[in-house]
Scaffold this active site. Structure first.
Site, mmCIF file in Angstrom:
data_model
loop_
_atom_site.group_PDB
_atom_site.id
_atom_site.type_symbol
_atom_site.label_atom_id
_atom_site.label_comp_id
_atom_site.label_asym_id
_atom_site.label_seq_id
_atom_site.Cartn_x
_atom_site.Cartn_y
_atom_site.Cartn_z
ATOM 1 N N ASP A 1 36.251 46.936 18.476
ATOM 2 C CA ASP A 1 35.461 46.532 19.648
ATOM 3 C C ASP A 1 34.013 46.959 19.411
ATOM 4 O OD1 ASP A 1 34.288 46.091 22.102
ATOM 5 O OD2 ASP A 1 35.786 47.204 23.265
ATOM 6 N N HIS B 1 36.865 43.490 21.595
ATOM 7 C CA HIS B 1 36.884 43.937 22.984
ATOM 8 C C HIS B 1 38.117 43.407 23.721
ATOM 9 C CE1 HIS B 1 35.264 45.512 26.633
ATOM 10 N NE2 HIS B 1 35.086 44.333 27.192
ATOM 11 N N ASP B 2 38.525 42.195 23.376
ATOM 12 C CA ASP B 2 39.670 41.577 24.058
ATOM 13 C C ASP B 2 40.989 42.309 23.816
ATOM 14 O OD1 ASP B 2 38.384 39.650 25.429
ATOM 15 O OD2 ASP B 2 38.963 37.970 24.140
ATOM 16 N N SER C 1 36.809 47.600 30.450
ATOM 17 C CA SER C 1 35.463 47.045 30.426
ATOM 18 C C SER C 1 34.738 47.350 31.748
ATOM 19 C CB SER C 1 35.578 45.533 30.170
ATOM 20 O OG SER C 1 34.367 44.992 29.785
ATOM 21 N N ARG D 1 29.512 31.512 28.538
ATOM 22 C CA ARG D 1 30.866 31.907 28.192
ATOM 23 C C ARG D 1 31.096 31.899 26.679
ATOM 24 N NH1 ARG D 1 34.647 35.161 30.116
ATOM 25 N NH2 ARG D 1 36.754 34.456 29.662
#
Lengths: 379, 197
Positions: free
Chosen positions: A319, A352-353, A154, A224
């Site tokens: 992602d 994405h994680d 990232s 968040r």
């Protein structure tokens, strides 16, 4: 090769820099500190060093634990350690907290020696290239002329890419994971919603909330929660939470009913307890500004002309925040610039994680690539 | 690694590659050909592979590889980026054959393909007996074969002509040995080198 295991107990160190640094914004910091951790041994010719660049909310605690009783290990403990893909029996691994961070490196919540008060709103914006400069100074201090590899996911991948452009001769290999050559408008939009949540929190006080003995907790929490949604995929979220209800029935109100709500609120609360709002603003801005092609007529191929590093670029199919198409842009630019690059597109439903998760094919490619580097540098 | 460690068809492909050439190997598998070429012919190479295990194997031996589906074309690569573009034992399993051959000669100067020769006598014999052929080079049953476009040596050369290309070299093998006499009948594996006419 040893059986993969955790690096065990680690301690953080601090490097103090009294040589002023002028940042891309024009602002100068006369003095700053970087907190970092190292694992493994630097070999005699100092050729086996690997720098791990952190992402948005990251820090220097990449692997291992501070105490036996710690519930969780460093943020990339599944990747880094003896016998793991980034093998600390062979490599000397450095994790650091970027300038502007809130885990020990000089940042908005640090005390400004000039005023005796936290920097707050006066802390300058820091760009990816500024981080690379501070990292290079840390490398100088450790006697590392060239990194065997610089690795990041990232925002960390952007740092690795920037390194190869700013200091071509100092990077043997760059591993750019779940990253992009620059953000899209949609990505910048998500970041701005997150920032607006913080900036409009009444407890933000223009960034100087430290003096008011308060925190923009609500804003940070919302930021968040939004971020978290974008880091997961619909499929992954559906599989984990679906439409599960906490109590098994509809309550017809606005309290937590669905499990996903509970999860996001929990994540948001946890984050707002330990992360600094100004650092969040600064890090998302660094993401938005990142565009190494900007000073090369928008041409990434030109930007990469002097690059000497070989690349491994990795993306994950689900992602959508940093989609495979964005990684392929990096790959294409490297190919067009006639650089060495390998590209893997890992099948995953974790969004994405995924780059932080343990996944056999992903780890096998990382392991294979890093084994090859180890042979190159006789590690 | 010496040439004899390579699969016979790859060994013959390697013979055609000039020293120092840039090579794109489509469906490169574990990267054996590119690794051999880099070590023995000082070539600069790239592999393209869809299977993650193949990609991992390439990366392990230091071969540059791009994970990608060949059916989606070669848009990652610029025109005339390579001296040679290789496609070994993959052509027969692809949907868009004309598309991939055209792409091969867009990104490269010379194309090299290998494919099972359907004209091989055992295949003809089994058809004559009323069965779909199963042989060393086409080792699948009709219901589980990935091969959807089987052809003979002659068929392939006719297609080249149609696409404005011409064969600049042909080798036909059986069990790794070169077949000089009646190749379209006695050879089970064909190698073709081709360029724009």
């Amino acid at each position: 090769m040893t059986e993969p295991r955790s690096i065990g107990l680690v301690t953080a160190q601090k490097a103090v820099f009294d040589t002023p640094i002028t940042l891309s914004s024009g602002a100068t910091l006369p003095h700053y500190e970087l907190v970092y951790e190292t694992y493994g041994q630097l070999n005699a010719d100092k050729s086996n060093a690997i720098l791990i660049c952190h992402a948005l909310s990251g820090n220097h605690h990449v692997a291992g634990r501070y105490a036996e009783s710690d519930k969780s290990a460093g943020w990339w403990d599944n990747m880094i350690g003896p016998g793991k893909p980034i093998d600390t029996d062979r490599f000397f691994v450095i994790g650091l907290n970027n300038l502007g961070g809130c885990h020990g490196s000089t940042g908005p919540s640090s005390i400004d020696p000039a005023t005796g008060k936290p920097y707050g709103s006066t802390f300058p914006l820091v760009l990816v290239r500024d981080w690379v400069e501070t990292q290079a100074r840390l490398a100088d201090r450790l006697g590392i002329r060239q990194f065997a590899a610089i690795i990041g996911g990232s925002l960390g991948g952007m740092q690795a890419l920037r390194w190869t452009i700013s200091h071509p001769e100092r990077v043997r290999h760059a591993l750019v994971i779940a990253s992009a050559p620059k953000l899209t408008a949609q990505n910048i939009a998500f970041n701005d919603v997150a920032r607006q949540a913080i900036l409009t929190d009444p407890d933000f006080h223009g960034g100087d909330f430290y003096q008011h003995d308060t925190l923009p907790r609500r804003g940070l929490r919302l930021a968040r929660m939004l971020g978290h949604i974008t880091y997961l995929s619909d499929d992954g979220m559906g599989e984990k939470f679906g439409r599960l209800l906490r109590s098994g029935e509809y309550k017809y109100g606005f309290d937590v009913e669905f499990e996903i709500e509970s999860y996001l609120r929990y994540q948001g609360d946890k984050f707002s307890d330990y992360f600094d709002a100004n650092t969040y603003l600064l890090m998302t801005k660094a993401l938005d500004y990142f565009d190494p092609a900007r000073h090369y007529d928008g041409n990434l191929v030109k930007a990469l002309a002097e690059v000497q590093a070989k690349f491994l670029v990795v993306s994950f199919t689900s992602d959508w925040r940093f989609s495979p198409a964005r990684s392929r842009e990096i790959v294409k630019a490297l190919l067009d610039a006639r650089k060495q690059v390998s590209y893997a597109e890992i099948d995953s439903k974790h969004g994405h994680d995924a780059f932080l998760m343990e996944d056999a094919p992903y780890h096998a490619i990382m392991r294979g690539y890093l084994n090859n580097i180890a042979h190159e540098v006789n590690a | 690694m010496n040439a004899h460690a390579l699969r016979p068809d790859l060994r013959h492909i390697a013979d055609w590659i000039t020293p120092g050439a840039s090579v794109l190997d489509l469906g490169c598998g574990d990267g054996a050909l590119l690794a051999w070429l880099a070590a023995n012919k000082d070539s600069r190479g790239y592999g393209v592979e869809i299977d993650v295990a193949g990609v991992t194997a390439c990366v392990e031996r230091g071969v540059s590889v791009i994970q990608s589906d060949l059916e989606a074309g070669l848009s990652t690569f610029e025109d005339k980026a390579f001296d040679f573009v290789v496609l070994s034992l993959t052509l027969q399993a692809m949907h868009n054959i004309e598309g991939i051959l055209t792409e091969m000669l867009r990104v490269g100067r010379t194309g090299i393909v290998t494919f099972p020769n359907f004209g091989y006598w055992e295949n003809r014999w089994q058809l004559l007996l009323g069965r779909m052929p199963v042989s060393e080079t086409i080792p699948y049953e009709w219901y589980n074969t990935p091969n959807i476009h089987l052809c003979t040596v002659y068929d392939f050369e006719r297609l080249l002509k149609k696409l404005g290309m011409w064969s600049t070299g042909r080798v036909v093998l059986h069990q790794g040995e070169k077949i000089e006499f009646l190749p379209n009948l006695l050879g089970s594996l064909a190698l073709e080198r081709f360029e724009r006419a």
